[in-house]
Write a protein that holds these residues in place. Structure first.
Motif, mmCIF file in Angstrom:
data_model
loop_
_atom_site.group_PDB
_atom_site.id
_atom_site.type_symbol
_atom_site.label_atom_id
_atom_site.label_comp_id
_atom_site.label_asym_id
_atom_site.label_seq_id
_atom_site.Cartn_x
_atom_site.Cartn_y
_atom_site.Cartn_z
ATOM 1 N N LEU A 1 0.769 -0.837 -0.029
ATOM 2 C CA LEU A 1 -0.090 0.206 0.236
ATOM 3 C C LEU A 1 1.185 1.524 -0.077
ATOM 4 N N SER A 2 1.776 1.331 0.947
ATOM 5 C CA SER A 2 2.134 2.505 1.248
ATOM 6 C C SER A 2 3.302 3.059 -0.782
ATOM 7 N N GLU B 1 1.114 9.680 2.968
ATOM 8 C CA GLU B 1 0.115 8.622 4.021
ATOM 9 C C GLU B 1 0.938 7.214 3.646
ATOM 10 N N ALA B 2 1.916 7.461 2.255
ATOM 11 C CA ALA B 2 2.634 6.078 2.264
ATOM 12 C C ALA B 2 3.686 6.020 3.143
ATOM 13 N N MET B 3 4.442 7.105 3.768
ATOM 14 C CA MET B 3 5.184 7.215 4.969
ATOM 15 C C MET B 3 4.782 6.131 6.035
ATOM 16 N N LEU C 1 11.156 3.276 3.795
ATOM 17 C CA LEU C 1 11.099 4.613 4.416
ATOM 18 C C LEU C 1 12.070 5.617 3.884
ATOM 19 N N LEU C 2 13.274 5.424 4.281
ATOM 20 C CA LEU C 2 14.371 6.636 4.319
ATOM 21 C C LEU C 2 14.090 6.960 2.717
ATOM 22 N N LYS D 1 19.196 11.409 11.034
ATOM 23 C CA LYS D 1 18.864 11.326 12.536
ATOM 24 C C LYS D 1 18.431 10.140 11.848
ATOM 25 N N GLU D 2 16.931 10.057 10.873
ATOM 26 C CA GLU D 2 16.053 8.734 10.879
ATOM 27 C C GLU D 2 16.851 7.778 10.464
ATOM 28 N N HIS D 3 18.476 7.587 9.433
ATOM 29 C CA HIS D 3 18.971 6.694 9.350
ATOM 30 C C HIS D 3 19.826 6.333 10.674
#
Length: 276
Positions: free
Chosen positions: A130-131, A142-144, A163-164, A180-182
């Protein structure tokens, strides 16, 4: 237990004892598929379907192999056949969504993924599919959110990597935010592998021939496969000895070009991180 060859031997014994039992062929095919041996898996799924023409599980598994072979139209058709037999087959719905994504049919892909989630809310693959479709429609928030749900339900470095990847297209994430997200990805998937790394006891003598290993699932018609052609062609063989650790499930013409460059090839398809 990771004893694939032992399991193969046991399945063959079972087939000798009872050669007309469809579930055995289906399960045996599933093992071969997990080991990356798709060409061997397909005849077992087909035999399971011959023995049980209404086996939605066998139809779905054939669809999975067709998907891996990048035959996305045929994979979608096989998933639809499975759903005609069992409209509530969650895996067939999720796999149909994945095939439709590859065909860039985002609306029906979303419909199939949402139907799978309605039947099984904790299906990580359906949330990921779906993402994928929402991302292709430009609905990044929405995808994330769906991708985060998938990762929460089932830790997966590739899905977390998706996601990244999406964050790079979102205006809310600058370089510092991306970094930061990684970090959680590194802690979850990369750092645990450090304990598996053996000490490098290479000869430190200057001028010796250097041994280099490249590891990738993309020694194929893919940006990485194309970009690798240059370095692999230009490594000076008197100075460098190259080893290619290939996790390519479906080799193609580019794979053959890379393999014909004269470097050492190592096939790691179906191996765990530890085995590799």
């Amino acid at each position: 237990q990771g004893k694939g060859e032992d399991a193969i031997a046991r399945y063959r014994e079972v087939i000798q004892l009872k050669h007309d039992f469809a579930p055995v062929y289906n399960n045996f095919g599933g093992l071969l598929k997990e080991l990356g041996r798709l060409d061997e898996a397909l005849p077992h799924f087909e035999e399971a379907l011959r023995l049980d023409p209404r086996s939605a599980a066998a139809m779905n598994n054939i669809g999975v192999v067709l998907f891996a072979r990048q035959c996305f139209v045929e994979a979608a058709d096989m998933c639809r056949r499975a759903l005609a037999v069992d409209p509530h087959h969650v895996e067939a719905l999720a796999n149909l969504s994945a095939a439709l994504n590859m065909l860039r049919q985002t609306e029906p892909a979303i419909e199939a993924a949402r139907a799978a989630i309605a039947l099984q809310p904790a299906h990580a693959g359906a949330h990921n599919n779906l993402s994928f479709a929402l991302r292709d429609q430009g609905a990044l928030d929405e995808a994330m959110a769906e991708c985060r749900t998938s990762v929460t339900l089932k830790a997966d470095p590739k899905v977390h990597g998706n996601l990244l990847y999406m964050m790079h297209f979102h205006q809310a994430f600058d370089a510092a935010a991306l970094y930061k997200e990684h970090l959680p990805w590194n802690e979850a998937y990369a750092r645990p592998l450090e304990k598996l790394s053996a000490p490098h006891r290479n000869d430190p003598a200057p001028g010796r021939r250097i041994r280099i290993g490249y590891v990738s699932p993309d020694f194929r018609s893919h940006p990485i496969g194309r970009f690798m052609l240059g370095p692999l062609a230009n490594h000076h063989k008197d100075n460098v000895e190259v080893f290619l650790y290939s996790d390519v499930i479906r080799p193609d013409e580019a794979t053959a070009r890379i393999q014909n460059m004269g470097h050492h090839g190592r096939n790691i398809v179906g191996l765990s991180d530890q085995q590799a």
